[in-house]
Design an enzyme around this catalytic site. Structure first.
Site, short mmCIF file in Angstrom:
data_model
loop_
_atom_site.label_atom_id
_atom_site.label_comp_id
_atom_site.label_asym_id
_atom_site.label_seq_id
_atom_site.Cartn_x
_atom_site.Cartn_y
_atom_site.Cartn_z
N ASN A 39 0.87 -1.18 0.00
CA ASN A 39 0.00 0.00 0.00
C ASN A 39 0.91 1.23 0.00
O ASN A 39 1.50 1.55 1.02
CB ASN A 39 -0.88 -0.04 1.26
CG ASN A 39 -1.69 1.22 1.46
OD1 ASN A 39 -1.78 2.07 0.56
ND2 ASN A 39 -2.29 1.37 2.63
N LYS A 53 0.09 4.25 -0.27
CA LYS A 53 -0.57 5.45 0.29
C LYS A 53 -0.32 6.65 -0.64
O LYS A 53 -0.26 6.46 -1.86
CB LYS A 53 -0.08 5.70 1.73
CG LYS A 53 -0.20 4.42 2.57
CD LYS A 53 0.00 4.63 4.04
CE LYS A 53 -0.15 3.28 4.74
NZ LYS A 53 -0.08 3.38 6.19
N HIS A 94 -9.49 1.24 5.07
CA HIS A 94 -8.21 1.43 5.75
C HIS A 94 -8.41 2.37 6.94
O HIS A 94 -9.21 3.31 6.85
CB HIS A 94 -7.17 2.00 4.78
CG HIS A 94 -5.79 1.97 5.36
ND1 HIS A 94 -5.36 2.90 6.28
CD2 HIS A 94 -4.76 1.12 5.18
CE1 HIS A 94 -4.12 2.61 6.63
NE2 HIS A 94 -3.73 1.53 5.97
N GLU A 123 -6.78 4.75 8.03
CA GLU A 123 -6.55 6.18 7.75
C GLU A 123 -7.81 6.81 7.16
O GLU A 123 -8.11 7.98 7.40
CB GLU A 123 -5.34 6.34 6.82
CG GLU A 123 -4.04 6.11 7.59
CD GLU A 123 -2.88 5.59 6.76
OE1 GLU A 123 -2.91 5.68 5.53
OE2 GLU A 123 -1.92 5.09 7.38
N GLU A 159 -5.27 -4.78 10.83
CA GLU A 159 -4.22 -3.79 11.01
C GLU A 159 -4.48 -3.00 12.29
O GLU A 159 -5.29 -2.05 12.28
CB GLU A 159 -4.21 -2.81 9.82
CG GLU A 159 -3.98 -3.47 8.49
CD GLU A 159 -3.47 -2.47 7.47
OE1 GLU A 159 -2.34 -2.63 7.01
OE2 GLU A 159 -4.19 -1.50 7.18
N GLY A 169 2.73 2.23 10.73
CA GLY A 169 3.73 3.28 10.56
C GLY A 169 4.49 3.64 11.82
O GLY A 169 5.20 4.65 11.86
N SER A 213 3.49 -2.18 10.33
CA SER A 213 4.94 -2.28 10.56
C SER A 213 5.52 -3.65 10.19
O SER A 213 6.43 -4.14 10.87
CB SER A 213 5.28 -1.92 12.01
OG SER A 213 4.93 -0.57 12.27
#
Ligand code: PGA
Length: 250
Positions: free
Chosen positions: A11, A13, A98, A100, A168, A174, A213
């Protein structure tokens, strides 16, 4: 999608310009031609690079995916991209829900479910993301939260189709932090149980990816955990050598 076939999906992003395709994709192609991957491999670039990436990997065992789609098929949605548009640009998969997007755009389970359904109807395999926040984990609610997200974010339309769930943990994305292997196993088993409850045996072959991660040096241990059917990789998918290190850990 056979259960034995793991999926490693990158991904990107909001990273990547046309010039980046040269480096990353050429290296990846060269290495995978020399030694084919023992898993399904996909890259989800920004929408602007989809068709260029699809052209660059055409004929290779690398699939291309979107990072999001609208639930609607078309219409007055300025800036929106439909599942059919992603497919038209060469995608075979699309990430939906996702964290985010759930956090930044307030996407709910109901909306994520509608997006996954739109993806299936357009002929794309949705990767439906779920995961708890740090506060939820610290309150001992990780399994309960993730179970609820799975039950409410998976439309019945995915039953028997090509799709995946990605677990996730929000706090692992991250950050360089990852849950213990036991914690990953506990949640993945709960995700599988919820999938079976929601969709029956028609969901038994869909892989449950771990994301957050994942790096070359932790991928082998994570991918060996029962019910981990692959990985959704952010930062480490931007560099061919790191992404390859994860693909080779399958
Ligand atoms: P990360 O991101 O690998 O950079 O933690 C994972 C993701 O957001 O899918």
């Amino acid at each position: 999608m056979k259960q034995s076939e793991k999926l490693i999906a990158g991904n990107w992003k909001m990273n990547g310009l046309g010039a980046d395709l040269e480096g990353v994709v050429q290296d990846l192609k060269r290495e995978l031609q020399a030694e084919p991957a023992s898993c399904r491999v996909a890259i989800c670039p920004p929408a602007t690079l989809l068709s260029r990436l699809a052209d660059a990997v055409s004929g290779q065992a690398v699939e291309v995916g979107g990072q999001d789609c609208r639930a609607e098929t078309h219409g007055a949605f300025t800036g929106g991209v439909s599942a059919a548009m992603l497919k038209d640009a060469g995608a075979t998969l699309v990430i939906v829900g996702h964290s985010e997007r759930r956090q930044e755009f307030g996407e709910t389970d109901r909306l994520v479910s509608a997006k996954a359904e739109a993806a299936v109807q357009a002929g794309l395999a949705p990767i439906v993301c779920v995961g708890e926040t740090l506060e939820q984990r610290q309150a001992g609610r990780a399994v309960e939260v993730v179970r609820g997200q799975v039950m409410n974010s998976l439309p019945l339309a995915v039953a028997g189709r090509d799709f995946a769930v990605a677990y996730e943990p929000v706090w692992a994305i991250g950050t360089g932090l990852t849950p213990t292997l036991e914690q990953i196993e506990e949640v993945h088993r709960a995700v599988r149980a919820a999938m079976l409850e929601r969709l029956g045996l028609a969901s038994a072959a869909a892989p449950i990816l771990y994301g957050g991660s994942v790096k070359p040096d932790n991928a082998r241990d994570i991918l060996a955990v029962p019910e981990v059917g692959g990985a959704l990789v952010g930062g480490a998918s931007l560099k061919a050598s790191d992404f390859l290190g994860i693909i080779r850990a399958v």
